[in-house]
Design a protein around this motif. Structure first.
Motif, PDB file in Angstrom:
ATOM      1  N   LEU A  14     -16.239  -4.611   1.035  1.00  0.00           N
ATOM      2  CA  LEU A  14     -16.312  -3.795  -0.181  1.00  0.00           C
ATOM      3  C   LEU A  14     -17.274  -4.416  -1.186  1.00  0.00           C
ATOM      4  O   LEU A  14     -18.023  -3.717  -1.858  1.00  0.00           O
ATOM      5  N   GLU A  70      10.847  -3.655  -3.439  1.00  0.00           N
ATOM      6  CA  GLU A  70      10.749  -2.190  -3.477  1.00  0.00           C
ATOM      7  C   GLU A  70       9.707  -1.722  -4.481  1.00  0.00           C
ATOM      8  O   GLU A  70       8.917  -0.835  -4.191  1.00  0.00           O
ATOM      9  N   ASP A  71       9.705  -2.359  -5.671  1.00  0.00           N
ATOM     10  CA  ASP A  71       8.732  -1.971  -6.682  1.00  0.00           C
ATOM     11  C   ASP A  71       7.321  -2.196  -6.175  1.00  0.00           C
ATOM     12  O   ASP A  71       6.429  -1.379  -6.378  1.00  0.00           O
ATOM     13  N   ARG A 102       6.349  -2.156  -3.155  1.00  0.00           N
ATOM     14  CA  ARG A 102       6.029  -1.159  -2.139  1.00  0.00           C
ATOM     15  C   ARG A 102       5.529   0.113  -2.809  1.00  0.00           C
ATOM     16  O   ARG A 102       4.508   0.668  -2.428  1.00  0.00           O
ATOM     17  N   LEU A 103       6.250   0.547  -3.863  1.00  0.00           N
ATOM     18  CA  LEU A 103       5.886   1.792  -4.548  1.00  0.00           C
ATOM     19  C   LEU A 103       4.511   1.659  -5.191  1.00  0.00           C
ATOM     20  O   LEU A 103       3.626   2.480  -4.954  1.00  0.00           O
ATOM     21  N   GLY A 161       1.614   1.170  -2.819  1.00  0.00           N
ATOM     22  CA  GLY A 161       1.305   2.443  -2.167  1.00  0.00           C
ATOM     23  C   GLY A 161       0.487   3.342  -3.067  1.00  0.00           C
ATOM     24  O   GLY A 161      -0.533   3.899  -2.656  1.00  0.00           O
ATOM     25  N   ILE A 162       0.924   3.430  -4.344  1.00  0.00           N
ATOM     26  CA  ILE A 162       0.205   4.289  -5.292  1.00  0.00           C
ATOM     27  C   ILE A 162      -1.222   3.778  -5.485  1.00  0.00           C
ATOM     28  O   ILE A 162      -2.184   4.547  -5.481  1.00  0.00           O
ATOM     29  N   LEU A 196      -3.034   2.044  -3.373  1.00  0.00           N
ATOM     30  CA  LEU A 196      -3.832   2.340  -2.176  1.00  0.00           C
ATOM     31  C   LEU A 196      -4.289   3.795  -2.168  1.00  0.00           C
ATOM     32  O   LEU A 196      -5.436   4.094  -1.837  1.00  0.00           O
ATOM     33  N   VAL A 197      -3.356   4.708  -2.540  1.00  0.00           N
ATOM     34  CA  VAL A 197      -3.709   6.131  -2.540  1.00  0.00           C
ATOM     35  C   VAL A 197      -4.830   6.391  -3.546  1.00  0.00           C
ATOM     36  O   VAL A 197      -5.814   7.073  -3.242  1.00  0.00           O
ATOM     37  N   GLY A 236      -8.086   4.959  -2.270  1.00  0.00           N
ATOM     38  CA  GLY A 236      -8.544   5.794  -1.162  1.00  0.00           C
ATOM     39  C   GLY A 236      -9.159   7.088  -1.649  1.00  0.00           C
ATOM     40  O   GLY A 236     -10.239   7.487  -1.185  1.00  0.00           O
ATOM     41  N   VAL A 237      -8.488   7.746  -2.609  1.00  0.00           N
ATOM     42  CA  VAL A 237      -8.990   9.030  -3.116  1.00  0.00           C
ATOM     43  C   VAL A 237     -10.339   8.830  -3.807  1.00  0.00           C
ATOM     44  O   VAL A 237     -11.280   9.605  -3.597  1.00  0.00           O
ATOM     45  N   TYR A 281     -12.610   6.487  -3.261  1.00  0.00           N
ATOM     46  CA  TYR A 281     -13.681   6.253  -2.278  1.00  0.00           C
ATOM     47  C   TYR A 281     -13.992   7.514  -1.481  1.00  0.00           C
ATOM     48  O   TYR A 281     -15.149   7.795  -1.171  1.00  0.00           O
ATOM     49  N   LEU A 282     -12.935   8.291  -1.129  1.00  0.00           N
ATOM     50  CA  LEU A 282     -13.155   9.498  -0.332  1.00  0.00           C
ATOM     51  C   LEU A 282     -14.005  10.497  -1.108  1.00  0.00           C
ATOM     52  O   LEU A 282     -15.001  11.019  -0.594  1.00  0.00           O
ATOM     53  N   ASN A 286     -17.501   9.251  -1.319  1.00  0.00           N
ATOM     54  CA  ASN A 286     -18.231   9.412  -0.061  1.00  0.00           C
ATOM     55  C   ASN A 286     -18.611  10.868   0.190  1.00  0.00           C
ATOM     56  O   ASN A 286     -19.606  11.149   0.837  1.00  0.00           O
ATOM     57  N   ASP A 312     -19.485  12.874  -1.988  1.00  0.00           N
ATOM     58  CA  ASP A 312     -20.431  13.264  -3.032  1.00  0.00           C
ATOM     59  C   ASP A 312     -19.822  14.198  -4.064  1.00  0.00           C
ATOM     60  O   ASP A 312     -20.515  15.028  -4.645  1.00  0.00           O
ATOM     61  N   LYS A 358     -17.864   8.107   6.326  1.00  0.00           N
ATOM     62  CA  LYS A 358     -17.497   8.816   5.098  1.00  0.00           C
ATOM     63  C   LYS A 358     -15.992   8.956   4.952  1.00  0.00           C
ATOM     64  O   LYS A 358     -15.458   8.913   3.852  1.00  0.00           O
ATOM     65  N   PRO A 372     -11.770   6.272   3.892  1.00  0.00           N
ATOM     66  CA  PRO A 372     -10.731   6.065   2.883  1.00  0.00           C
ATOM     67  C   PRO A 372      -9.425   6.801   3.189  1.00  0.00           C
ATOM     68  O   PRO A 372      -8.390   6.465   2.623  1.00  0.00           O
ATOM     69  N   LEU A 379      -6.788   4.376   4.001  1.00  0.00           N
ATOM     70  CA  LEU A 379      -6.129   3.775   2.834  1.00  0.00           C
ATOM     71  C   LEU A 379      -5.073   4.725   2.275  1.00  0.00           C
ATOM     72  O   LEU A 379      -3.959   4.312   1.950  1.00  0.00           O
ATOM     73  N   ILE A 380      -5.445   6.015   2.181  1.00  0.00           N
ATOM     74  CA  ILE A 380      -4.521   6.991   1.599  1.00  0.00           C
ATOM     75  C   ILE A 380      -3.254   7.090   2.453  1.00  0.00           C
ATOM     76  O   ILE A 380      -2.134   7.119   1.939  1.00  0.00           O
ATOM     77  N   ILE A 406      -1.971   4.789   4.498  1.00  0.00           N
ATOM     78  CA  ILE A 406      -1.146   3.585   4.326  1.00  0.00           C
ATOM     79  C   ILE A 406      -0.371   3.674   3.019  1.00  0.00           C
ATOM     80  O   ILE A 406       0.837   3.433   2.959  1.00  0.00           O
ATOM     81  N   GLY A 407      -1.075   4.064   1.945  1.00  0.00           N
ATOM     82  CA  GLY A 407      -0.442   4.161   0.628  1.00  0.00           C
ATOM     83  C   GLY A 407       0.702   5.162   0.627  1.00  0.00           C
ATOM     84  O   GLY A 407       1.800   4.855   0.157  1.00  0.00           O
ATOM     85  N   LEU A 408       0.450   6.336   1.201  1.00  0.00           N
ATOM     86  CA  LEU A 408       1.483   7.377   1.226  1.00  0.00           C
ATOM     87  C   LEU A 408       2.702   6.913   2.009  1.00  0.00           C
ATOM     88  O   LEU A 408       3.842   7.153   1.616  1.00  0.00           O
ATOM     89  N   LYS A 438       3.758   3.892   2.366  1.00  0.00           N
ATOM     90  CA  LYS A 438       4.487   2.915   1.549  1.00  0.00           C
ATOM     91  C   LYS A 438       5.365   3.633   0.521  1.00  0.00           C
ATOM     92  O   LYS A 438       6.540   3.313   0.342  1.00  0.00           O
ATOM     93  N   VAL A 439       4.752   4.621  -0.163  1.00  0.00           N
ATOM     94  CA  VAL A 439       5.506   5.365  -1.174  1.00  0.00           C
ATOM     95  C   VAL A 439       6.677   6.089  -0.524  1.00  0.00           C
ATOM     96  O   VAL A 439       7.795   6.088  -1.038  1.00  0.00           O
ATOM     97  N   TYR A 482       9.457   3.788   0.199  1.00  0.00           N
ATOM     98  CA  TYR A 482      10.165   3.453  -1.039  1.00  0.00           C
ATOM     99  C   TYR A 482      11.225   4.503  -1.333  1.00  0.00           C
ATOM    100  O   TYR A 482      12.383   4.179  -1.580  1.00  0.00           O
TER     101      TYR A 482
END
Lengths: 214, 60
Positions: free
Chosen positions: A105, A160-161, A163-164, A167-168, A170-171, A174-175, A177-178, A181, A183, B28, B31, B34-35, B37-39, B41-42, B45
């Motif tokens: 990255l 647990e916290d 994990r939550l 996760g958030i 990461l999402v 991810g969003v 970068y997606l 990518n 555009d 492209k 990601p 990543l999404i 994996i994140g989902l 995890k949530v 939880y």
């Protein structure tokens, strides 16, 4: 390593009393320290202070297998190898994965954030290996050690916290970068905003500090 | 639970990469991993929470 009581489950922690590997179901968290159920039982009955020092160490030594903290630190300078030395293969794989992701990255974007994160994580790994080895060594002698790593992890709240929010996070990453990518928006424009992350972390730490009971 | 899910997602991404080159490129779409994996995890939880509250109800 797998759980001592459930052979099919990977371990998430070690009992600081007997050093056995424990899975998520077996860990008993007492004031930030992890125990297994038999040890807690012994401690409650008051056996532990007298009898476990007498018959405990023989049972413990075979579990620990002698990892030297200094060697763990030195090997930890090679990403992932410190954790392998401590016998934590899953952790080693995760460390290498995180480090590799951060490196790629930081190469892919011109934001300094990932470079900083890379450096921080690179030095985190040997210290983590060092304290894991030291904690287990002292644990074998019946001494409980609260390491800076433990304190750092407690900062992030309960399992647990983490994990939550992990996760958030990461999402969200991810969003971003997606969409970048695909555009939808210009990633380089967004990348200029990276110091905001430092500000957010600062605000979060301050909030944490205020919430702490005096 | 995460392992199989990840394999499926990575497999599908590479499959799309191979079947529709130019439309879906792995470079492209990564990601999405990543999404996912994140989902998961949530999701874990909230599942953990539900089990806890269910256990309490049964206990009463």
């Amino acid at each position: 390593m797998n759980c001592f009581y459930h052979a099919e489950a990977p371990n998430v922690a070690f009992c600081i009393h007997c050093g056995r590997a424990l899975c998520n179901e077996c860990i008993r968290n007492v004031r930030g320290s992890v125990y297994c159920e038999p040890c807690l039982g012994d401690l409650i009955e008051g056996k532990a202070t007298t009898s476990s020092t007498a018959n405990g160490p023989t049972a413990r030594k075979e579990v620990i297998g002698g990892s030297n903290p200094g060697a763990a630190f030195a090997l930890g300078l090679i990403p992932g190898v410190g954790a392998i030395y401590n016998g934590e293969f899953v952790k080693a794989a995760v460390h290498i994965l995180i480090f590799g992701t951060l490196v790629s990255l930081s190469n892919a974007t011109d934001a300094a954030l990932f470079g900083l994160a890379c450096a921080a994580f690179y030095f985190y790994m040997p210290f983590e290996a060092y304290y894991t080895a030291k904690k287990r060594m002292l644990g074998a002698q019946g001494v409980m050690l609260e390491t800076p790593i433990d304190r750092l992890q407690q900062q992030f709240g309960s399992v647990e916290d983490r994990r939550l929010w992990g996760g958030i996070a990461l999402v969200v990453i991810g969003v971003v970068y997606l969409l970048g990518n695909l555009d939808v928006f210009d990633l380089h424009g967004i990348a200029r905003l990276w110091p905001v992350v430092l500000v957010v972390i600062g605000v979060w730490l301050l909030k944490k500090h205020q919430e702490r009971p005096v | 639970m995460l392992g199989p899910l990840l394999l499926i997602v990575i497999g599908v991404l590479f499959l799309l990469n191979n079947m529709y080159p130019g439309v879906f490129r792995f470079g492209k779409m990564w990601p999405v991993i990543l999404i996912v994996i994140g989902l998961s995890k949530v999701f874990e939880y909230f599942q953990g929470h539900q089990e806890k509250t269910d256990g309490k109800k049964e206990g009463q």
